[in-house]
Design an enzyme around this catalytic site. Structure first.
Site, short mmCIF file in Angstrom:
data_model
loop_
_atom_site.label_atom_id
_atom_site.label_comp_id
_atom_site.label_asym_id
_atom_site.label_seq_id
_atom_site.Cartn_x
_atom_site.Cartn_y
_atom_site.Cartn_z
CG HIS A 545 -7.51 -1.82 2.12
ND1 HIS A 545 -7.80 -2.06 0.77
CD2 HIS A 545 -6.22 -2.44 2.49
CE1 HIS A 545 -6.93 -2.91 0.55
NE2 HIS A 545 -6.07 -3.36 1.43
CD GLU A 546 -4.12 -2.00 5.53
OE1 GLU A 546 -4.24 -3.22 5.85
OE2 GLU A 546 -3.77 -1.55 4.54
CG HIS A 549 -6.97 -6.55 4.68
ND1 HIS A 549 -7.01 -7.39 3.66
CD2 HIS A 549 -6.04 -5.64 4.19
CE1 HIS A 549 -6.64 -7.17 2.55
NE2 HIS A 549 -5.80 -5.92 2.88
CD GLU A 608 -5.05 -6.61 -0.46
OE1 GLU A 608 -5.31 -5.65 -0.32
OE2 GLU A 608 -4.32 -7.31 0.55
CG ASP A 612 -8.95 -1.99 -2.77
OD1 ASP A 612 -8.32 -1.70 -1.95
OD2 ASP A 612 -8.61 -2.38 -3.94
CG HIS A 673 -2.82 -5.49 -3.92
ND1 HIS A 673 -1.25 -5.88 -3.68
CD2 HIS A 673 -3.20 -4.87 -2.75
CE1 HIS A 673 -1.13 -5.88 -1.93
NE2 HIS A 673 -2.20 -5.26 -1.50
NE ARG A 679 -5.84 -1.77 -4.52
CZ ARG A 679 -5.14 -1.84 -3.63
NH1 ARG A 679 -3.80 -1.70 -3.84
NH2 ARG A 679 -5.50 -1.74 -2.43
ZN LIG Z 1 -4.79 -4.73 1.59
#
Ligand SMILES: [Zn+2]
Ligand SMILES: *[C@@H]1O[C@H](CO)[C@@H](O)[C@H](O)[C@H]1NC(C)=O
Ligand SMILES: *[C@@H]1O[C@H](CO)[C@@H](O)[C@H](O)[C@H]1NC(C)=O
Ligand SMILES: *[C@@H]1O[C@H](CO)[C@@H](O)[C@H](O)[C@H]1NC(C)=O
Ligand SMILES: *[C@@H]1O[C@H](CO)[C@@H](O)[C@H](O)[C@H]1NC(C)=O
Ligand SMILES: *[C@@H]1O[C@H](CO)[C@@H](O)[C@H](O)[C@H]1NC(C)=O
Ligand SMILES: *[C@@H]1O[C@H](CO)[C@@H](O)[C@H](O)[C@H]1NC(C)=O
Ligand SMILES: *[C@@H]1O[C@H](CO)[C@@H](O)[C@H](O)[C@H]1NC(C)=O
Length: 711
Positions: A545-546, A549, A608, A612, A673, A679
């Site tokens: 996830h990071e 980004h 986000e 995800d 988010h 999610r």
């Molecule tokens: Zn995030």
């Protein structure tokens, strides 16, 4: 798949063995093999309890993975949302509370103890202490203003708020890494996000404002004039509403559009001429006063980055409609409002109905929680040191670093699958992914006995043990000045942007850096003892996830060195936008019952959602590769679930949680988010490997024909 009877059987078995296990541990068995074995049972028990195995995973996977947890948990009266994630945060606060009891010889720790203790004593502080402090606000003018009005200078008031109280109102002016050159700092001018959340609860808000104003006036022995106060606060609310309206009308995408063009770097002088918000407002003077608080001299040719020009245009118009008195009262109100938690109990009581309307909560958090949170937010290194010493296993750092390497490799390999990107852009994306730097756990210096760096972070703070409120003001000023002072300094790339005692993870586009504080390196995300299927579904997904980004609709505008630079070919850039459109529609189609059927904002949550979706895909692939290299792990006892299924269940369980309807209605407008449920649903509906793991047929809810994919 799983039948109810087999699970009931499994469940009981688990509880039984678990209690035996605990007994064994207290009897002193420290054999690591036993520990691993006990962890298997403990984990199996946790997972099965959270599930609702009677529901159909292909129909509503969130219910299947989280139904048990949702059934057994009631949102605490003081919380607006309660989830496994939130519970980890609550538990971490309990650990920190325990640490306060112990002594530590480090001066920095003493400071944080001071702050903590002074807060705990908060209710005993004599009333005169806070009203004295309130008087020391720049101008507490809930009273007749006509004598001062001609001498009221907006530049002075806004700069005072900014530099002394770290409160950036109407105009957001701050010092940050230069987006074009990540090694240096620059001044930014931007919109302040308006408190739009209040729009839905106007009546409760107004009453809250009026009671506080009356209480402060009474404490300061001003004349009682209820009608004046009521009219004045109504005006303040109208003013605030108009400001919020224009700042929120600047949609995320508009800001981002500005972000990706370079035309918005100006020196002060041309800005003065070109912006409409310059009648009666001298930008040079404003910026000069702010920066003079840290002895930095600003000339008229200082470069300033300006985001949100349309907002500034509207601001001029709104300001011209209100008298200076109202604007001043607005400024003071916003300052006082932030401090309510730090004042005596009767101030908090005045906001009960307002909080109920806004968050649905009927109780305030117990005071020690607020204290711990405050100290952890403001003295993150000192508190981080306490936390890490108590609760962090050293070898986790190496294991997580290894996981990062594996997920990063998968991100890069996966680029080959993408048809919407051309070779040149893929090569650049690979370079950027390779260049991402990582921070894991905590910075080493906070644990070193002989390192002065930790103490130096706090040496200028002048805390007094029995003066909590004054300490918070001291802290505001110190935080403001710490960041303003950086203007002429080079960026320190090694500095940690967040403390260790935090259950979260971060990506910084300016640094091209990912951060995993010690607080998130615990089950269900990660444990040395738990199955790798669960580690990959937990922290592995967070890592993906990071990393992703760095390549979402915002991160993609920055290059491998954290500079805003367009490294995309026209072809790839255009196709990126098309790929993301699919996700915008997908998430916009979720209508959330808890929020009265409002739809998720596919645009507002896009970044986000991209992260995800990328994160789960990369983590899964990395796990499959791990099994190919290391071999199959043992199954979890008592559960008839494959490792692939466990991977997805652990991912989903991180997000088990529920919201109060009031908060659902607010957060759907403000949270970047998607709601927890979506999610999980959103990213799994797009992922074929999920449908395979649970044998979902095409056309079921969890396996729709149309799938969206960016990375
Ligand atoms: Zn995030
Ligand atoms: C375990 O699951 C498999 C397939 O999902 C099924 O065939 C088998 O009967 C199950 N075993 C038990 C003991 O429930
Ligand atoms: C207000 O008046 C009361 C009673 O005369 C006095 O005790 C108190 O100190 C005054 N408060 C302030 C802030 O002047
Ligand atoms: C909000 O802004 C829109 C235009 O941007 C305007 O039409 C509307 O009247 C404003 N609403 C309020 C309450 O100011
Ligand atoms: C703004 O203030 C500066 C410094 O006092 C002054 O030199 C300049 O003329 C002012 N600009 C305008 C447009 O009034
Ligand atoms: C005290 O005030 C500060 C600054 O406004 C605020 O950030 C903080 O949340 C308050 N502290 C508590 C315990 O609420
Ligand atoms: C890329 O697109 C921009 C505008 O869309 C255009 O000006 C430019 O010439 C294009 N570049 C190439 C290499 O096609
Ligand atoms: C739902 O998705 C369809 C296309 O898949 C799109 O046309 C429609 O606008 C979406 N609905 C919402 C509310 O965004």
């Amino acid at each position: 798949l799983l039948t109810w009877s087999s699970l009931v059987f499994g469940h009981q078995l688990l509880l039984l063995l678990l209690s035996i296990g605990v007994g064994v541990k207290t009897l002193g068995f420290h054999n690591p093999h036993h520990l691993k074995y006990l962890t298997l049972w403990w984990t199996a028990s946790r997972i099965i309890q959270n599930m609702d195995p009677t529901s159909e995973p292909c129909n509503d996977f969130y219910q299947y993975a989280c139904g048990g947890w949702l059934n057994r948990h009631v949102i605490p009266e003081s919380s607006s949302r309660y989830s496994i994630f939130d519970k980890l945060r609550d538990d971490l606060e309990i650990i920190l509370k325990g640490e306060e009891q112990k002594g530590l010889a480090v001066p920095a720790a003493t400071f944080s103890k001071f702050l903590l203790r002074s807060n705990i004593l908060g209710s005993k502080v004599p009333p005169s202490s806070y009203s004295y402090a309130l008087r020391s606000f720049p101008a507490l003018t809930f009273y007749e203003f006509k004598f001062l009005e001609p001498y009221w200078v907006m530049e002075e008031k806004l700069s005072m708020m900014n530099s002394q109280f770290n409160k950036r109102l109407l105009i957001d002016m701050f010092v940050w890494n230069d987006d074009r050159d990540s090694r240096s700092h620059i001044i930014y001018v931007s919109t302040t996000p308006g408190p739009s959340a209040q729009l839905g609860v106007r009546e409760a808000y107004l009453q809250f404002m009026i009671s506080i104003a009356k209480m402060i006036r009474a404490d300061l022995n001003f004349t009682k004039d209820d009608e004046f106060v009521e009219n004045e606060m109504l005006l303040v609310m109208k003013f605030e509403t108009e400001i919020a309206n224009v700042s929120n009308n600047i949609k995320a995408w508009e800001t981002k559009q500005l972000l990706s063009s370079n035309s918005n770097v100006l020196s002060i002088t041309p800005y003065q001429v070109s912006t409409p918000f310059s009648q009666n407002f001298n930008w040079t003077v404003f910026i000069q006063i702010v920066m003079s608080s840290v002895n930095i001299n600003i000339l008229e040719n200082e470069e300033v980055v300006v985001y949100g020009v349309p907002y500034l245009q509207n601001l001029q118009e709104i300001i011209s409609k209100y008298p200076a008195r109202t604007i001043q009262n607005y400024l003071v109100w916003r300052l006082v409002q932030d401090q309510i938690s730090n004042l005596s109990h009767r101030f908090k009581e005045a906001r009960v109905s307002y909080r109920k309307a806004l968050y649905g909560t009927s109780l305030e958090d117990v005071q020690w929680r607020e204290c711990v949170r405050y100290v952890n937010n403001n003295m993150e290194s000192a508190v981080g040191a306490l936390y890490v010493k108590q609760s962090f296993a050293g070898e986790s750092k190496r294991m997580v670093s290894d996981l990062i390497q594996k997920v990063r490799e998968v991100f890069i390999e996966t680029l080959n699958e993408l048809q919407w990107m051309d070779e040149l852009s893929k090569k650049r994306a690979q370079e950027k992914a390779t260049a991402i730097r990582e921070q894991i756990g905590y910075p080493d210096y906070i644990l070193e006995e002989q390192n002065k760096k930790l103490d130096d972070e706090y040496y200028q703070l002048n805390f007094k043990e029995d003066m909590f409120f004054e300490n918070t003001l001291e802290n505001l000023k110190s935080n403001a000045q710490k960041s303003l002072k950086k203007l002429r300094e080079k960026v320190d790339q090694d500095v940690w942007i967040i403390g260790a005692a935090v259950v979260n993870a971060f990506y910084s586009p300016n640094r091209n850096q990912i951060v995993f504080p010690a607080g998130i390196l615990q089950p269900p995300f990660f444990s040395k003892q738990q199955l790798q299927a669960l580690n990959f579904g937990g922290i592995g997904m967070v890592i993906g996830h990071e990393i992703t980004h760095g390549f979402d609709d915002n991160g993609r505008n920055f290059d491998k060195d954290g500079n805003m630079l367009d490294w995309w070919s026209n072809f790839s850039s255009q196709h990126f936008k098309e790929q993301t459109k699919c996700m915008v529609y997908q998430y916009s189609n979720y209508s959330w019952d808890l929020a009265g059927g409002q739809h998720v904002s596919g645009l507002g949550t896009l970044g986000e959602n991209i992260a995800d979706n990328g994160g789960i895909r990369q983590a899964y692939k990395a796990y499959i590769k791990w099994v190919e290299q290391e071999g199959q792990e043992p199954r979890l006892p008592g559960l008839n679930l494959t490792h692939e299924q466990l991977f997805f269940i652990n991912f989903a369980q991180v997000w088990c949680g529920s919201y109060r309807p009031e908060y659902a209605s607010q957060s759907i407008k403000t949270d970047v988010h998607s709601p927890l449920k979506y999610r999980v649903m959103g990213s799994l509906q797009n992922f074929e490997a999920f449908s395979e793991a649970f044998h979902c047929h095409t056309g079921t809810v969890m396996h729709p024909e149309e799938k969206c994919r960016v990375w």
